[in-house]
Design a protein around this motif. Structure first.
Motif, mmCIF file in Angstrom:
data_model
loop_
_atom_site.group_PDB
_atom_site.id
_atom_site.type_symbol
_atom_site.label_atom_id
_atom_site.label_comp_id
_atom_site.label_asym_id
_atom_site.label_seq_id
_atom_site.Cartn_x
_atom_site.Cartn_y
_atom_site.Cartn_z
ATOM 1 N N ASN A 106 38.782 42.472 29.503
ATOM 2 C CA ASN A 106 39.095 41.447 28.507
ATOM 3 C C ASN A 106 39.610 40.167 29.165
ATOM 4 N N GLU A 107 40.548 40.326 30.096
ATOM 5 C CA GLU A 107 41.130 39.158 30.787
ATOM 6 C C GLU A 107 40.070 38.469 31.650
ATOM 7 N N ALA A 108 39.307 39.274 32.386
ATOM 8 C CA ALA A 108 38.305 38.694 33.303
ATOM 9 C C ALA A 108 37.245 37.920 32.521
ATOM 10 N N PHE A 157 37.489 36.503 29.572
ATOM 11 C CA PHE A 157 38.091 35.290 29.003
ATOM 12 C C PHE A 157 38.193 34.199 30.071
ATOM 13 N N PHE A 158 38.739 34.557 31.236
ATOM 14 C CA PHE A 158 38.990 33.527 32.262
ATOM 15 C C PHE A 158 37.735 33.183 33.062
ATOM 16 N N ASP A 159 36.792 34.123 33.183
ATOM 17 C CA ASP A 159 35.497 33.769 33.795
ATOM 18 C C ASP A 159 34.886 32.625 32.994
ATOM 19 N N PHE A 210 49.790 34.286 43.022
ATOM 20 C CA PHE A 210 49.684 35.457 42.145
ATOM 21 C C PHE A 210 48.880 35.095 40.894
ATOM 22 N N ALA A 211 47.769 35.799 40.665
ATOM 23 C CA ALA A 211 46.867 35.476 39.536
ATOM 24 C C ALA A 211 46.532 33.990 39.599
ATOM 25 N N CYS A 212 45.829 33.627 40.666
ATOM 26 C CA CYS A 212 45.687 32.225 41.102
ATOM 27 C C CYS A 212 44.790 31.376 40.223
ATOM 28 N N GLY A 224 42.899 28.434 41.757
ATOM 29 C CA GLY A 224 43.477 28.316 43.102
ATOM 30 C C GLY A 224 44.088 26.958 43.416
ATOM 31 N N TRP A 225 44.289 26.124 42.372
ATOM 32 C CA TRP A 225 44.744 24.745 42.626
ATOM 33 C C TRP A 225 46.116 24.718 43.309
ATOM 34 N N ILE A 226 46.961 25.687 43.037
ATOM 35 C CA ILE A 226 48.295 25.684 43.656
ATOM 36 C C ILE A 226 48.178 25.946 45.161
ATOM 37 N N PHE A 259 44.954 35.870 44.531
ATOM 38 C CA PHE A 259 44.124 36.898 43.885
ATOM 39 C C PHE A 259 44.080 36.662 42.391
ATOM 40 N N ASP A 260 43.053 37.223 41.788
ATOM 41 C CA ASP A 260 42.906 37.127 40.339
ATOM 42 C C ASP A 260 41.999 38.256 39.881
ATOM 43 N N ILE A 261 42.124 38.594 38.601
ATOM 44 C CA ILE A 261 41.271 39.652 38.054
ATOM 45 C C ILE A 261 39.901 39.092 37.659
ATOM 46 N N SER A 262 39.815 37.761 37.569
ATOM 47 C CA SER A 262 38.561 37.116 37.143
ATOM 48 C C SER A 262 37.722 36.733 38.364
ATOM 49 N N ALA A 271 44.003 43.445 41.091
ATOM 50 C CA ALA A 271 44.844 43.452 39.887
ATOM 51 C C ALA A 271 46.325 43.391 40.254
ATOM 52 N N ALA A 272 47.088 42.673 39.451
ATOM 53 C CA ALA A 272 48.519 42.503 39.695
ATOM 54 C C ALA A 272 49.272 43.836 39.673
ATOM 55 N N GLU A 273 48.716 44.813 38.961
ATOM 56 C CA GLU A 273 49.411 46.093 38.815
ATOM 57 C C GLU A 273 49.127 47.024 39.981
ATOM 58 N N LYS A 274 48.149 46.660 40.828
ATOM 59 C CA LYS A 274 47.820 47.481 42.002
ATOM 60 C C LYS A 274 47.124 46.576 43.012
ATOM 61 N N GLY A 321 53.713 32.583 41.125
ATOM 62 C CA GLY A 321 52.786 32.771 40.012
ATOM 63 C C GLY A 321 53.053 31.747 38.927
ATOM 64 N N ASN A 322 52.006 31.016 38.533
ATOM 65 C CA ASN A 322 52.147 30.012 37.487
ATOM 66 C C ASN A 322 51.409 30.488 36.237
ATOM 67 N N ALA A 323 52.123 30.584 35.121
ATOM 68 C CA ALA A 323 51.513 31.004 33.850
ATOM 69 C C ALA A 323 50.742 32.317 34.023
ATOM 70 N N ALA A 324 51.247 33.198 34.836
ATOM 71 C CA ALA A 324 50.480 34.365 35.256
ATOM 72 C C ALA A 324 51.143 35.693 34.869
HETATM 73 C C1 LIG Z 1 46.863 31.237 32.420
HETATM 74 S S1 LIG Z 1 45.929 31.701 33.814
HETATM 75 C C2 LIG Z 1 46.881 30.977 35.143
HETATM 76 C C3 LIG Z 1 46.067 30.774 36.383
HETATM 77 C C4 LIG Z 1 46.760 29.987 37.514
HETATM 78 N N1 LIG Z 1 47.934 30.659 37.986
HETATM 79 C C5 LIG Z 1 47.063 28.567 37.106
HETATM 80 O O1 LIG Z 1 48.224 28.157 37.130
HETATM 81 O O2 LIG Z 1 46.114 27.839 36.749
HETATM 82 C C6 LIG Z 1 46.276 33.447 33.990
HETATM 83 C C7 LIG Z 1 45.461 34.110 35.089
HETATM 84 O O3 LIG Z 1 45.837 35.480 35.195
HETATM 85 C C8 LIG Z 1 44.700 36.246 35.528
HETATM 86 N N2 LIG Z 1 44.993 37.658 35.192
HETATM 87 C C9 LIG Z 1 45.154 38.194 33.974
HETATM 88 N N3 LIG Z 1 45.515 39.486 34.070
HETATM 89 C C10 LIG Z 1 45.554 39.779 35.389
HETATM 90 C C11 LIG Z 1 45.858 40.959 36.123
HETATM 91 N N4 LIG Z 1 46.205 42.097 35.522
HETATM 92 N N5 LIG Z 1 45.801 40.908 37.478
HETATM 93 C C12 LIG Z 1 45.435 39.758 38.102
HETATM 94 N N6 LIG Z 1 45.154 38.613 37.453
HETATM 95 C C13 LIG Z 1 45.224 38.604 36.118
HETATM 96 C C14 LIG Z 1 43.609 35.599 34.692
HETATM 97 O O4 LIG Z 1 42.323 35.912 35.123
HETATM 98 C C15 LIG Z 1 43.970 34.108 34.819
HETATM 99 O O5 LIG Z 1 43.294 33.504 35.894
#
Ligand SMILES: C[S@@+](CC[C@H](N)C(=O)[O-])C[C@H]1O[C@@H](n2cnc3c(N)ncnc32)[C@H](O)[C@@H]1O
Length: 254
Positions: A14-16, A18-20, A69-71, A74-76, A90-93, A119-122, A135-138
């Protein structure tokens, strides 16, 4: 209760998806990949209050190994790498990781940035790998029953992690989320201060601070300059208002 593999699979898919879709739209035909500024991490993080808090907490980043974290795109990492950091992200997408890799190359910091899908959980990183993690908004996209122990695991002893994230009860943002469900994923859960309890077992220090009750338009510099001192006074006089701010900054030390 432990989540099953299939529950995680559904969440990740679901997350991948959406963000893909989001990054594909945002960077269609490579639009926006090349930065129009030459700012370093210190420059950029000096511009906004919440980022400044993170910069002061981290100290210099040159030659430090940092995890984005959940980049997302990757702009950061671009800003961090411009200041001499060794970045992993790293990111799930998968599309986000693809964009992040291209963005680093296009902006001349490809040799300092490595991105992967995990994945952030593993996380697919060895124990005690990183000096710093940001991690920003992550974080609010991850399962907080699992991600805190993983964050601690990949940090070196004494390593620091910081997050800028959304708080759940800011009235305007609460309404915004309610009426724009298509702009949010099914699993994301904005944070509350009580989440600090989920971090405490894994860190020697876990601090949660609230920012931005009235000052929610950081790019409006003049307005922000007026509203920020008012926010600070509100929080000083009415501490419970910390629950109703827009942002939380989380500072963790392993
Ligand atoms: C709101 S975006 C923030 C992205 C980035 N940090 C930024 O500031 O632009 C949230 C990110 O979390 C990733 N994400 C969601 N669940 C995740 C998970 N369980 N493990 C890794 N990444 C995840 C999404 O794919 C998405 O790229």
């Amino acid at each position: 209760m432990e989540k099953t593999l299939s529950e995680y699979q559904e969440r990740y898919q679901n997350e991948a998806e959406f963000f893909d879709h989001e990054v594909e739209e945002m960077f269609r035909n490579d639009r926006g990949l090349k930065f129009s500024n030459q700012l370093t991490y210190e420059d950029y993080f000096g511009l906004f209050t919440t980022y400044r808090v993170v910069k002061d907490f981290f100290g210099p980043v040159k030659e430090r190994k940092i995890l984005d974290f959940a980049c997302g795109s990757g702009w950061i990492s671009i800003y961090l790498a411009r200041s001499g950091a060794e970045c992993c992200g790293f990111d799930i997408s998968p599309k986000s990781v693809e964009i992040a890799t291209r963005m680093a190359e296009v902006n001349g910091v490809g040799s300092r940035c490595q991105f992967k899908v995990t994945a952030a959980e593993k996380m697919d990183y060895p124990d005690n790998t990183f000096d710093l993690l940001f991690g920003n908004a992550a974080l609010h996209h991850t399962d907080l029953d699992k991600s805190p122990s993983e964050i601690a695991r990949v940090l070196k002893p004494g390593g620091k992690a910081a997050f800028i994230d959304d708080l759940r009860h800011h009235p305007v943002m609460w309404l915004y989320r309610k009426f724009t469900t298509d702009k949010h994923t099914h699993y994301e859960t904005p944070m509350v201060h009580q989440n600090v309890e989920q971090f405490k077992p894994y860190f020697t220090s876990a601090v949660f601070e609230s920012y931005d009750f009235l000052s929610i338009f950081p790019k409006q510099k003049r307005l922000t300059k007026i509203l920020q001192p008012i926010d600070a006074s509100i929080l000083a006089v009415l501490p419970f208002m910390k629950h109703f701010c827009r942002h939380i900054v989380i500072k963790l030390i392993k």
